[in-house]
Write an enzyme that holds these catalytic residues in place. Structure first.
Site, short mmCIF file in Angstrom:
data_model
loop_
_atom_site.label_atom_id
_atom_site.label_comp_id
_atom_site.label_asym_id
_atom_site.label_seq_id
_atom_site.Cartn_x
_atom_site.Cartn_y
_atom_site.Cartn_z
N TYR A 1 -0.59 3.11 4.45
CA TYR A 1 -1.90 3.54 4.97
C TYR A 1 -3.03 3.05 4.05
CZ TYR A 1 -5.90 6.54 5.99
OH TYR A 1 -7.17 6.99 6.27
N LYS B 1 -5.96 0.08 4.87
CA LYS B 1 -7.40 0.40 4.87
C LYS B 1 -8.14 -0.50 3.89
CE LYS B 1 -8.20 3.44 7.94
NZ LYS B 1 -9.32 3.40 8.87
N GLY C 1 -10.68 10.93 18.44
CA GLY C 1 -9.96 11.44 17.27
C GLY C 1 -10.71 12.60 16.65
N PHE C 2 -10.13 13.12 15.60
CA PHE C 2 -10.66 14.31 14.92
C PHE C 2 -12.11 14.09 14.46
CE2 PHE C 2 -10.32 16.42 10.49
CZ PHE C 2 -11.00 17.55 10.91
N ILE C 3 -12.37 13.06 13.69
CA ILE C 3 -13.73 12.82 13.20
C ILE C 3 -14.57 12.17 14.31
CG2 ILE C 3 -15.14 11.62 11.46
CD1 ILE C 3 -12.60 11.66 9.63
N1 LIG Z 1 -9.31 12.81 8.57
C1 LIG Z 1 -9.45 12.45 7.30
O1 LIG Z 1 -9.40 13.29 6.38
C2 LIG Z 1 -9.72 11.02 6.94
C3 LIG Z 1 -9.84 10.70 5.58
C4 LIG Z 1 -10.08 9.37 5.23
C5 LIG Z 1 -10.24 8.41 6.20
N2 LIG Z 1 -10.10 8.74 7.51
C6 LIG Z 1 -10.27 7.67 8.51
O2 LIG Z 1 -11.21 8.10 9.48
C7 LIG Z 1 -10.84 7.60 10.77
C8 LIG Z 1 -10.70 8.76 11.73
O3 LIG Z 1 -9.72 9.65 11.23
P1 LIG Z 1 -9.24 10.91 12.07
O4 LIG Z 1 -8.74 11.92 11.12
O5 LIG Z 1 -10.28 11.27 13.07
O6 LIG Z 1 -7.96 10.28 12.82
P2 LIG Z 1 -7.48 10.45 14.33
O7 LIG Z 1 -6.07 9.96 14.38
O8 LIG Z 1 -7.73 11.83 14.81
O9 LIG Z 1 -8.43 9.45 15.11
C9 LIG Z 1 -8.16 8.08 15.29
C10 LIG Z 1 -8.25 7.77 16.77
O10 LIG Z 1 -8.04 6.37 16.94
C11 LIG Z 1 -7.27 6.16 18.12
N3 LIG Z 1 -6.58 4.87 17.97
C12 LIG Z 1 -5.61 4.56 17.08
N4 LIG Z 1 -5.19 3.29 17.28
C13 LIG Z 1 -5.95 2.79 18.29
C14 LIG Z 1 -5.98 1.53 18.96
N5 LIG Z 1 -5.13 0.54 18.64
N6 LIG Z 1 -6.88 1.36 19.96
C15 LIG Z 1 -7.73 2.35 20.32
N7 LIG Z 1 -7.73 3.57 19.73
C16 LIG Z 1 -6.85 3.78 18.73
C17 LIG Z 1 -6.32 7.34 18.18
O11 LIG Z 1 -5.88 7.64 19.49
C18 LIG Z 1 -7.18 8.47 17.59
O12 LIG Z 1 -7.78 9.26 18.61
C19 LIG Z 1 -9.55 6.82 10.57
O13 LIG Z 1 -9.87 5.46 10.48
C20 LIG Z 1 -9.00 7.34 9.27
O14 LIG Z 1 -8.22 6.37 8.60
C21 LIG Z 1 -9.84 10.03 7.90
#
Ligand SMILES: NC(=O)c1ccc[n+]([C@@H]2O[C@H](COP(=O)([O-])OP(=O)(O)OC[C@H]3O[C@@H](n4cnc5c(N)ncnc54)[C@H](O)[C@@H]3O)[C@@H](O)[C@H]2O)c1
Length: 335
Positions: free
Chosen positions: A167, A171, A10-12
């Site tokens: 969402y 969380k 994922g992104f982070i």
């Molecule tokens: N990007 C933000 O600004 C932000 C802000 C607050 C919290 N978050 C949290 O940080 C985390 C990462 O966020 P992100 O922006 O990188 O999101 P993202 O969607 O890019 O990354 C999440 C990854 O999890 C994988 N995934 C989802 N369900 C799955 C499952 N059942 N089994 C295996 N893999 C699975 C997806 O394929 C994805 O690559 C998340 O938990 C999100 O809630 C992100």
């Protein structure tokens, strides 16, 4: 040290994985490469996978690294993960980032959030709890969205719960499951509440990606509310904070910490868009619409705790530079 990272494509997650590999951790990376946020997001995930493999191939000291395409909601996939973990004789730290992350999509498909956020987290915790080869040290990614209705800047001890979307409540539910596991099963838990992260390969459903996309396609940019503001946080700072959280587990066996990871520098969305225009050296029409009832009007992180516990250091003077890096990356995929 052996690390299990979920949501690692994922992104982070990608920036966390990159840094873990560069620092020489052994890494099992799990992601189901779901198609949330469309085709371009799948392209991003596959591109990230390639980049991680390259980093690993180029690293002098070959630590253990393996990517597993697994779905944490499926018991058979959890069994495969268990076998994989046995091969490296255990896990020291689990970093759980896998989730469905968009606010808007959660209103339409709440069940997906219950499944991929709550059920997946529960299944992962069952694995960690039952197996003595997995340490009960877990870092969990939560969100600023749990704070709606609280006074600004948001402090970790704020406790008004006023969720605006599935969402947010999924969380917060995970946070509470982790609290129970800390109390009952002695899990060591660090919950990181991330604030509006931006950067290269930005998640395509997020504002930063959409702003660059519409700008490059010469389409209008829509802002929901003229005063809406966000505590924009650069993705690599977020990843560094996440990795620094690993140190909290050293010599410490009774941890339950919730820590904001933001920038303590809220910026109005309209000013952010104007900065994007400056960085891209291009402008497009801005259309101000009504507030969305499911979106928070403002976010602002108090980061005192992150500075103290994680040695967290944000660089708010270089927002333009970080947006430039984001632009250079995204334009390759948008044009
Ligand atoms: N990007 C933000 O600004 C932000 C802000 C607050 C919290 N978050 C949290 O940080 C985390 C990462 O966020 P992100 O922006 O990188 O999101 P993202 O969607 O890019 O990354 C999440 C990854 O999890 C994988 N995934 C989802 N369900 C799955 C499952 N059942 N089994 C295996 N893999 C699975 C997806 O394929 C994805 O690559 C998340 O938990 C999100 O809630 C992100």
């Amino acid at each position: 040290m052996n690390v299990l990272l979920t949501g690692g494509l994922g992104f982070i997650g990608f920036f966390v994985a990159k840094s873990l590999l560069e620092k020489g951790y052994n890494l099992i990376l799990v992601d189901n490469i779901n198609n949330y946020a469309g085709k371009i997001n799948v392209i991003f995930k596959n591109q990230r996978l390639k980049e991680l493999q390259k980093i690993y191939n180029n690293s002098k000291k070959k630590n253990y690294y393996n990517f597993l395409k697994l779905d944490l909601t499926k018991d058979k996939d959890i069994l495969i993960l268990e076998q994989e973990i046995k091969k490296i004789s255990g896990i020291d730290i689990t970093i759980h980032l896998a989730a469905y992350a968009g606010v808007k999509y959660s209103l339409k498909y709440p069940e997906k959030y219950i499944k991929n956020n709550i059920i997946a987290t529960q299944k992962l915790l069952n694995l960690v709890n039952k197996k003595d080869f997995i340490s009960k040290n877990i870092i969990f990614s939560s969100t600023s969205s749990v704070y709606d209705g609280n006074p600004l800047p948001f402090k970790e001890e704020n406790c008004i719960t006023n969720f605006l979307s599935p969402y947010s409540y999924t969380k917060f539910c995970c946070e509470n499951i982790l609290k129970t596991y800390h109390k009952i099963y002695n899990f060591n838990v660090v919950i990181l509440r991330y604030f509006t992260v931006f950067g290269p390969y930005n998640r395509p459903d997020m504002a930063t990606f959409k702003f660059f996309y519409n700008l490059l396609k010469s389409k209008p940019i829509y802002i929901n509310g003229k005063d809406i503001s966000r505590d924009w946080t650069y993705v690599e700072s977020t990843a560094i904070a996440t990795i620094n959280a690993i140190n909290l587990f050293k010599n410490n066996n009774n941890i339950f910490e919730i820590i904001n990871i933001g920038s303590d520098n809220p910026i109005k969305v309209i000013d952010y868009v104007n900065l994007i225009f400056k960085v891209a050296n291009k402008e497009t029409k801005i259309v101000i619409k009504d507030y969305n009832p499911y979106e928070m009007k403002s976010t602002w992180a108090d980061i005192t705790k992150a500075k103290k516990l994680l040695n967290y250091n944000v660089d708010n003077n270089n927002l333009e530079y970080y947006l430039k890096k984001t632009f250079e990356n995204l334009k390759k995929y948008i044009l």
